[in-house]
Design an enzyme around this catalytic site. Structure first.
Site, PDB file in Angstrom:
ATOM      1  N   GLY A   1      -7.869   4.678 -15.604  1.00  0.00           N
ATOM      2  CA  GLY A   1      -6.901   5.653 -15.885  1.00  0.00           C
ATOM      3  C   GLY A   1      -7.268   6.625 -14.931  1.00  0.00           C
TER       4      GLY A   1
ATOM      5  N   TRP B   1      -9.501  -1.367  -7.799  1.00  0.00           N
ATOM      6  CA  TRP B   1      -9.292  -1.358  -6.783  1.00  0.00           C
ATOM      7  C   TRP B   1      -9.941  -0.970  -5.468  1.00  0.00           C
ATOM      8  CZ3 TRP B   1      -4.632  -3.582  -5.429  1.00  0.00           C
ATOM      9  CH2 TRP B   1      -4.065  -3.504  -5.983  1.00  0.00           C
TER      10      TRP B   1
ATOM     11  N   GLN C   1      25.427   0.582  20.528  1.00  0.00           N
ATOM     12  CA  GLN C   1      24.551   1.687  20.695  1.00  0.00           C
ATOM     13  C   GLN C   1      24.071   2.323  18.787  1.00  0.00           C
ATOM     14  OE1 GLN C   1      27.619   5.516  20.155  1.00  0.00           O
ATOM     15  NE2 GLN C   1      26.366   6.030  22.385  1.00  0.00           N
TER      16      GLN C   1
ATOM     17  N   LEU D   1      15.653  -7.697  14.026  1.00  0.00           N
ATOM     18  CA  LEU D   1      15.539  -9.011  14.164  1.00  0.00           C
ATOM     19  C   LEU D   1      17.036  -9.719  13.221  1.00  0.00           C
ATOM     20  CD1 LEU D   1      13.426  -7.940  15.558  1.00  0.00           C
ATOM     21  CD2 LEU D   1      12.084 -10.379  15.139  1.00  0.00           C
ATOM     22  N   GLY D   2      17.507  -8.519  11.804  1.00  0.00           N
ATOM     23  CA  GLY D   2      18.480  -9.153  11.421  1.00  0.00           C
ATOM     24  C   GLY D   2      17.839 -10.515  10.580  1.00  0.00           C
TER      25      GLY D   2
ATOM     26  N   GLU E   1      -5.460   6.294  -1.233  1.00  0.00           N
ATOM     27  CA  GLU E   1      -6.588   7.503  -0.507  1.00  0.00           C
ATOM     28  C   GLU E   1      -5.089   8.919  -0.250  1.00  0.00           C
ATOM     29  OE1 GLU E   1      -8.149   7.331   3.549  1.00  0.00           O
ATOM     30  OE2 GLU E   1      -8.318   5.548   3.437  1.00  0.00           O
TER      31      GLU E   1
ATOM     32  N   THR F   1      -1.071   9.235  -2.622  1.00  0.00           N
ATOM     33  CA  THR F   1       0.163   8.545  -2.038  1.00  0.00           C
ATOM     34  C   THR F   1       1.288  10.126  -1.686  1.00  0.00           C
ATOM     35  OG1 THR F   1       1.300  10.133  -4.579  1.00  0.00           O
ATOM     36  CG2 THR F   1       0.599   7.548  -4.824  1.00  0.00           C
TER      37      THR F   1
HETATM   38  C1  LIG Z   1      -4.495  -1.714  -1.953  1.00  0.00           C
HETATM   39  C2  LIG Z   1      -5.108  -0.705  -1.941  1.00  0.00           C
HETATM   40  C3  LIG Z   1      -6.620  -0.098  -1.430  1.00  0.00           C
HETATM   41  C4  LIG Z   1      -7.223   0.523  -1.862  1.00  0.00           C
HETATM   42  N1  LIG Z   1      -8.561   1.317  -2.218  1.00  0.00           N
HETATM   43  C5  LIG Z   1      -8.970   2.563  -2.613  1.00  0.00           C
HETATM   44  C6  LIG Z   1     -10.510   1.820  -2.441  1.00  0.00           C
HETATM   45  O1  LIG Z   1     -11.346   1.344  -1.247  1.00  0.00           O
HETATM   46  N2  LIG Z   1     -11.251   3.077  -3.093  1.00  0.00           N
HETATM   47  C7  LIG Z   1     -10.791   3.374  -4.424  1.00  0.00           C
HETATM   48  O2  LIG Z   1     -11.948   4.462  -4.670  1.00  0.00           O
HETATM   49  N3  LIG Z   1      -9.679   3.731  -4.225  1.00  0.00           N
HETATM   50  C8  LIG Z   1      -8.452   2.876  -3.558  1.00  0.00           C
HETATM   51  N4  LIG Z   1      -7.213   2.307  -3.811  1.00  0.00           N
HETATM   52  C9  LIG Z   1      -6.392   3.104  -4.926  1.00  0.00           C
HETATM   53  C10 LIG Z   1      -6.159   4.091  -4.509  1.00  0.00           C
HETATM   54  O3  LIG Z   1      -6.246   5.246  -3.965  1.00  0.00           O
HETATM   55  C11 LIG Z   1      -4.818   4.012  -5.343  1.00  0.00           C
HETATM   56  O4  LIG Z   1      -4.239   3.808  -5.634  1.00  0.00           O
HETATM   57  C12 LIG Z   1      -3.750   5.744  -5.561  1.00  0.00           C
HETATM   58  O5  LIG Z   1      -4.890   6.708  -4.762  1.00  0.00           O
HETATM   59  C13 LIG Z   1      -2.543   6.258  -6.430  1.00  0.00           C
HETATM   60  O6  LIG Z   1      -3.650   5.952  -7.802  1.00  0.00           O
HETATM   61  P1  LIG Z   1      -2.625   5.175  -8.828  1.00  0.00           P
HETATM   62  O7  LIG Z   1      -2.439   3.811  -8.414  1.00  0.00           O
HETATM   63  O8  LIG Z   1      -3.474   4.883  -9.870  1.00  0.00           O
HETATM   64  O9  LIG Z   1      -1.782   5.323  -9.083  1.00  0.00           O
HETATM   65  P2  LIG Z   1      -0.836   6.814 -10.524  1.00  0.00           P
HETATM   66  O10 LIG Z   1      -1.955   8.045  -9.738  1.00  0.00           O
HETATM   67  O11 LIG Z   1      -0.761   6.197 -11.784  1.00  0.00           O
HETATM   68  O12 LIG Z   1       0.570   7.420  -9.365  1.00  0.00           O
HETATM   69  C14 LIG Z   1       1.613   6.910  -9.882  1.00  0.00           C
HETATM   70  C15 LIG Z   1       2.704   7.663  -9.352  1.00  0.00           C
HETATM   71  O13 LIG Z   1       2.510   8.632  -9.722  1.00  0.00           O
HETATM   72  C16 LIG Z   1       2.666   9.652  -8.913  1.00  0.00           C
HETATM   73  N5  LIG Z   1       2.500  11.004  -9.829  1.00  0.00           N
HETATM   74  C17 LIG Z   1       1.048  10.881 -10.002  1.00  0.00           C
HETATM   75  N6  LIG Z   1       0.686  12.399  -9.869  1.00  0.00           N
HETATM   76  C18 LIG Z   1       1.608  12.809  -9.404  1.00  0.00           C
HETATM   77  C19 LIG Z   1       1.600  13.921  -9.434  1.00  0.00           C
HETATM   78  N7  LIG Z   1       0.804  15.315  -9.452  1.00  0.00           N
HETATM   79  N8  LIG Z   1       2.506  14.680  -8.671  1.00  0.00           N
HETATM   80  C20 LIG Z   1       3.831  13.831  -8.445  1.00  0.00           C
HETATM   81  N9  LIG Z   1       4.049  12.314  -8.147  1.00  0.00           N
HETATM   82  C21 LIG Z   1       2.664  12.094  -9.456  1.00  0.00           C
HETATM   83  C22 LIG Z   1       2.309   9.022  -7.057  1.00  0.00           C
HETATM   84  O14 LIG Z   1       2.977   9.566  -5.669  1.00  0.00           O
HETATM   85  C23 LIG Z   1       2.806   7.319  -7.872  1.00  0.00           C
HETATM   86  O15 LIG Z   1       4.058   7.635  -6.871  1.00  0.00           O
HETATM   87  C24 LIG Z   1      -6.606   0.931  -3.425  1.00  0.00           C
HETATM   88  C25 LIG Z   1      -5.096   0.921  -3.265  1.00  0.00           C
HETATM   89  C26 LIG Z   1      -4.848  -0.008  -2.626  1.00  0.00           C
HETATM   90  C27 LIG Z   1      -2.825  -0.472  -3.512  1.00  0.00           C
END
Ligand SMILES: Cc1cc2nc3c(=O)[nH]c(=O)nc-3n(C[C@H](O)[C@H](O)[C@H](O)COP(=O)(O)OP(=O)(O)OC[C@H]3O[C@@H](n4cnc5c(N)ncnc54)[C@H](O)[C@@H]3O)c2cc1C
Length: 387
Positions: A137, A164, A287, A346-347, A371, A373
């Site tokens: 969450g 994750w 081009q 690369l098509g 880290e 988005t």
């Molecule tokens: C392969 C992978 C490796 C990872 N490794 C780690 C790890 O080692 N340790 C760890 O702790 N975490 C890890 N993570 C978690 C990662 O940091 C989170 O997935 C990331 O921070 C996004 O959180 P969420 O997935 O819950 O997306 P959410 O926070 O639910 O976001 C969903 C969407 O809403 C948008 N959004 C949310 N809030 C806002 C806002 N205020 N304004 C505009 N847009 C918003 C986001 O940009 C996104 O597009 C990993 C994730 C992946 C996929």
């Protein structure tokens, strides 16, 4: 690519040396196995990790006092990251994953804690490590974590669920963020070191994912995990600060990782464009293709310049959240765009698994997500502009 491209602002002799070591390692050791590791999925190449360790590539960033390479500056971290991730982003990020664990330990830990948890990482057979903040969450809103740390007789009892977690289940050591004051958002967040074998700690199955498959991701369950007092890093409530400091640096090195992917895509597309012929001439002489290559090269350079600028300012002791966010935002979007452009160049073969560019496109996508988005990076930059 020319030296000018890979060294925009001047590197020290030591930085050039480690860059050369990494470049060779990426070419000789990482590239040949990258596709196989990707196909195998969730099979972390531990042998390769240990081979990298024997060259100091897993510990160069740790302080000398704990047996590390003492190259603690962010710029060196970026140089290493770009070269290794040019080889394969998943494997590159695996090799340097110790830095993600070490950062809050260095920032918040006592000398005794640093020796205890960083010396093994600097050793010859380092354990894998991880950092756990994300929860089902709580993602972008890192201050909303629900995992609790309650005072108990011997120290703390941790309860909650993380998700994750990179290296989850394989790593021996985890920095886990929990709150000692539920509902207080960042105020109560506190960092702890959790060991894999601690009672009450368990992990889910490896998660199936799009790219960067050399690294396993898993859920982590903390069911009344009892931790001694000395597992706490820093004071109660200092965890969020430690996490943000970690991100300030790791976002810049992540930008370097993205730059490595983008550069790989550019180089491949240039070579392909020079040899593949259609309409009686190499496609790069059309081009539309040549201009796409020019745009790729411009983005790779711009990404590296932003990354190096943020790294140098961090190394000068400045707080640069906006510059770090710009570096990550731009470089990760450049990686996504450049890998798309390589597939396009690369098509049909770009779409084939026989060529590496579709993998790089899948790998690049993660750089825009973890880290923080791209939206979150824009949030940080716009707040900086508007306050
Ligand atoms: C392969 C992978 C490796 C990872 N490794 C780690 C790890 O080692 N340790 C760890 O702790 N975490 C890890 N993570 C978690 C990662 O940091 C989170 O997935 C990331 O921070 C996004 O959180 P969420 O997935 O819950 O997306 P959410 O926070 O639910 O976001 C969903 C969407 O809403 C948008 N959004 C949310 N809030 C806002 C806002 N205020 N304004 C505009 N847009 C918003 C986001 O940009 C996104 O597009 C990993 C994730 C992946 C996929």
């Amino acid at each position: 690519m020319s030296e000018v491209v890979s060294d925009p602002l001047g590197l020290s002799p030591e930085q050039r040396e480690i860059q050369a070591v990494c470049r060779e390692f990426a070419e000789r050791e990482i590239r040949p196995v990258a596709a196989e590791v990707d196909e195998a999925d969730t099979q972390t190449p531990l042998e390769l990790f240990h081979k990298a360790a024997s060259l100091g590539l897993t510990s160069f960033m740790l302080p000398e006092e704990v047996g590390g390479g003492g190259m603690t500056d962010c710029l060196t971290g970026c140089i290493v990251q770009e070269e290794l991730c040019w080889g394969c982003a998943g494997i590159g990020n695996l090799i340097t994953s110790g830095g993600f664990f070490a950062e809050p330990v260095v920032e918040l830990g006592t000398d005794e804690q640093k020796r205890r948890w960083l010396e093994p990482i600097a050793g010859e057979r380092p354990p894998l490590t991880a950092l756990a903040t994300t929860e089902p969450g709580s993602g972008s809103d890192a201050a909303s974590i629900q995992t609790t740390a309650t005072r108990s007789e011997g120290g703390y009892r941790l309860r909650g669920q993380k998700t994750w977690i990179s290296n989850g289940g394989l790593a021996e050591l985890y920095v886990v963020f929990a709150t000692v004051e539920p509902g207080s958002r960042s105020r109560g967040i506190t960092a702890f070191v959790v060991e894999k074998g601690d009672p009450g700690v368990s992990f889910g199955e490896p998660m199936k994912k799009m790219g960067q498959r050399a690294i396993v991701n898993a859920e982590m369950f903390l069911e009344d995990a009892e931790l001694a007092e000395d597992r706490r890093l820093g004071d109660e409530g200092q965890g969020f600060y430690g996490l943000m400091r970690t991100f300030d640096r790791s976002r810049v090195t992540l930008g370097a990782s993205a730059t490595g992917i983008a550069r790989a895509a550019l180089e491949y597309a240039v070579e392909y464009g020079k040899t593949r012929e259609q309409f009686g001439k190499p496609i790069a002489e059309h081009q539309a293709v040549a201009f796409r290559l020019a745009d790729m090269a411009t983005r790779v350079d711009a990404a590296r310049l932003l990354v190096h600028r943020a790294a140098r300012r961090l190394d000068a002791g400045e707080a640069v959240p906006a510059e770090a966010a710009m570096a990550k935002l731009y470089a990760s979007e450049a990686a996504m765009w450049c890998t798309w452009a390589a597939v396009q160049t690369l098509g049909g073969w770009g779409y084939s698994r026989e060529y590496p560019v579709e993998k790089w496109m899948r790998d690049a996508k993660l750089e825009e997500i973890e880290e923080g988005t791209s939206d979150i990076q824009r949030l940080i930059i716009s707040r900086h502009l508007l306050t």
